[in-house]
Design an enzyme around this catalytic site. Sequence first.
Site, PDB file in Angstrom:
ATOM      1  N   GLY A 180       0.782  -1.238   0.000  1.00  0.00           N
ATOM      2  CA  GLY A 180       0.000   0.000   0.000  1.00  0.00           C
ATOM      3  C   GLY A 180       0.807   1.277   0.000  1.00  0.00           C
ATOM      4  CB  CYS A 185      -0.227   1.620  -4.522  1.00  0.00           C
ATOM      5  SG  CYS A 185      -1.032   0.708  -3.240  1.00  0.00           S
ATOM      6  CB  THR A 187      -3.667  -1.449  -1.860  1.00  0.00           C
ATOM      7  OG1 THR A 187      -3.340  -1.989  -3.127  1.00  0.00           O
ATOM      8  CG2 THR A 187      -4.017  -2.580  -0.913  1.00  0.00           C
ATOM      9  CB  ALA A 302     -11.766  -3.294  -7.104  1.00  0.00           C
ATOM     10  CB  THR A 332      29.730  11.981   4.917  1.00  0.00           C
ATOM     11  OG1 THR A 332      30.005  11.394   3.664  1.00  0.00           O
ATOM     12  CG2 THR A 332      30.951  12.750   5.397  1.00  0.00           C
TER      13      THR A 332
HETATM   14  P1  5GP Z   1       6.739   3.651  -5.647  1.00  0.00           P
HETATM   15  O1  5GP Z   1       8.229   3.588  -5.706  1.00  0.00           O
HETATM   16  O2  5GP Z   1       6.148   4.141  -6.914  1.00  0.00           O
HETATM   17  O3  5GP Z   1       6.256   4.400  -4.442  1.00  0.00           O
HETATM   18  O4  5GP Z   1       6.228   2.159  -5.429  1.00  0.00           O
HETATM   19  C1  5GP Z   1       6.505   1.148  -6.359  1.00  0.00           C
HETATM   20  C2  5GP Z   1       5.807  -0.114  -5.947  1.00  0.00           C
HETATM   21  O5  5GP Z   1       4.386   0.055  -5.946  1.00  0.00           O
HETATM   22  C3  5GP Z   1       5.994  -1.274  -6.894  1.00  0.00           C
HETATM   23  O6  5GP Z   1       7.272  -1.863  -6.790  1.00  0.00           O
HETATM   24  C4  5GP Z   1       4.863  -2.204  -6.494  1.00  0.00           C
HETATM   25  O7  5GP Z   1       5.171  -2.980  -5.370  1.00  0.00           O
HETATM   26  C5  5GP Z   1       3.770  -1.230  -6.094  1.00  0.00           C
HETATM   27  N1  5GP Z   1       2.752  -1.120  -7.154  1.00  0.00           N
HETATM   28  C6  5GP Z   1       2.913  -0.929  -8.456  1.00  0.00           C
HETATM   29  N2  5GP Z   1       1.731  -0.864  -9.108  1.00  0.00           N
HETATM   30  C7  5GP Z   1       0.791  -1.023  -8.172  1.00  0.00           C
HETATM   31  C8  5GP Z   1      -0.642  -1.084  -8.209  1.00  0.00           C
HETATM   32  O8  5GP Z   1      -1.290  -0.918  -9.234  1.00  0.00           O
HETATM   33  N3  5GP Z   1      -1.260  -1.310  -7.018  1.00  0.00           N
HETATM   34  C9  5GP Z   1      -0.572  -1.494  -5.862  1.00  0.00           C
HETATM   35  N4  5GP Z   1      -1.240  -1.745  -4.744  1.00  0.00           N
HETATM   36  N5  5GP Z   1       0.769  -1.421  -5.783  1.00  0.00           N
HETATM   37  C10 5GP Z   1       1.435  -1.194  -6.935  1.00  0.00           C
END
Ligand code: 5GP
Length: 361
Positions: A180, A185, A187, A302, A332
Amino acid sequence: MKIYEQTELDFKDVLVKPKRSFINSRSEVDIIREYKFKWCPRKISGTGIITSNMATVGTFEIAKHMMQNKMFCCLHKHYPVEELIKFITENDCRDYVFLSMGLRDEDYEKIEKILTEYPDKCRNICIDVPNAYVPRVKELVVKMRNKFPDILLMVGNAVTAELVEDLILSGADIVKCGIGSGSACITRRITGVGRPQLSTIFECADTAHGIGGAICSDGGVVYIGDICKAFGAGADFVMMGGFYAGCEEAAGDIIEKTFQTNQIDPETGKPILEIKKFKVFYGMSSEYAQNKHYHGMPKYRASEGRVVEVPLKGSIDKMNQDILGGLRSYMTYIGARRLKDVSKCTTFYRVNTQLNTVFGE
Ligand code: 5GP
């Protein structure tokens, strides 16, 4: 109903205490670490920064740039097997590239073919399922470890000690941790499930290290300082998607948009227009991704991701230089000569305010 009373922490909830150091210059610190793993017999030297296996940053182009700095790239799982084979046979991917798989039979067949027919090319595998708490993930870890005992196996995603322990004891070398916290994301919005990233790292790293495993902190990096905090909290690898999404080399077209500024052109008397450039970035569980990479969104699911337009940030090489510069400076400040020492040398302050935002962030 149960509730954990202790407040869980995110990157923004802490700052790091500077410590007396015997390091005079950033050039004296060593940001390359030698990684040893619980199951995989191979050792790898690198800086544990890794791009997510998302469609715009888990690409061949990004991988080539990451490798140059001994950084990592987790390729997305939508490349056809022929393209993966061409890439791994033409480039030295042994150490710095991970191939992704989900739970689908097609994914297994693809990875099995590569591991069997090209045994000396790329043997770093990432089993990536947003919710690794489902039993089929552990079953796949056991199957992969039995069939290919020498692979470097990363598995995710988890946020609690129990699952980290279970996955490592079942055959994972690295557990990918974070639910999450990703920038694309949603979620947490649609299910309420998740855990703040810093607390996730504390608990999962402690558990993993106790049994010879490693963790990869996945998601939630907003600033370069967050990468430093993730290593400081115990992460062995730090994975990022959104942070790299605005680099020129990320996949996807550049969108130009015209904005009206509040300055007036003295000749025409009209507002001055400004052109800004963006790249499209999308969550891999978004409806957009489902439509693009699969045959649409199944009725029982969803969307758990979103589509965003990210301002163009410049070249990936410059971004990596900034990241590595920030990491050197961090080491450092805390007196850590080697990347491996960073978590031992880190002490966090809990804070209410992280940044001075008088002039924006
Ligand atoms: P960010 O670096 O963009 O904060 O997070 C990247 C991570 O978000 C990814 O490696 C993956 O674990 C997660 N992620 C990528 N796409 C989705 C998505 O559509 N839904 C959710 N819940 N997580 C995602």
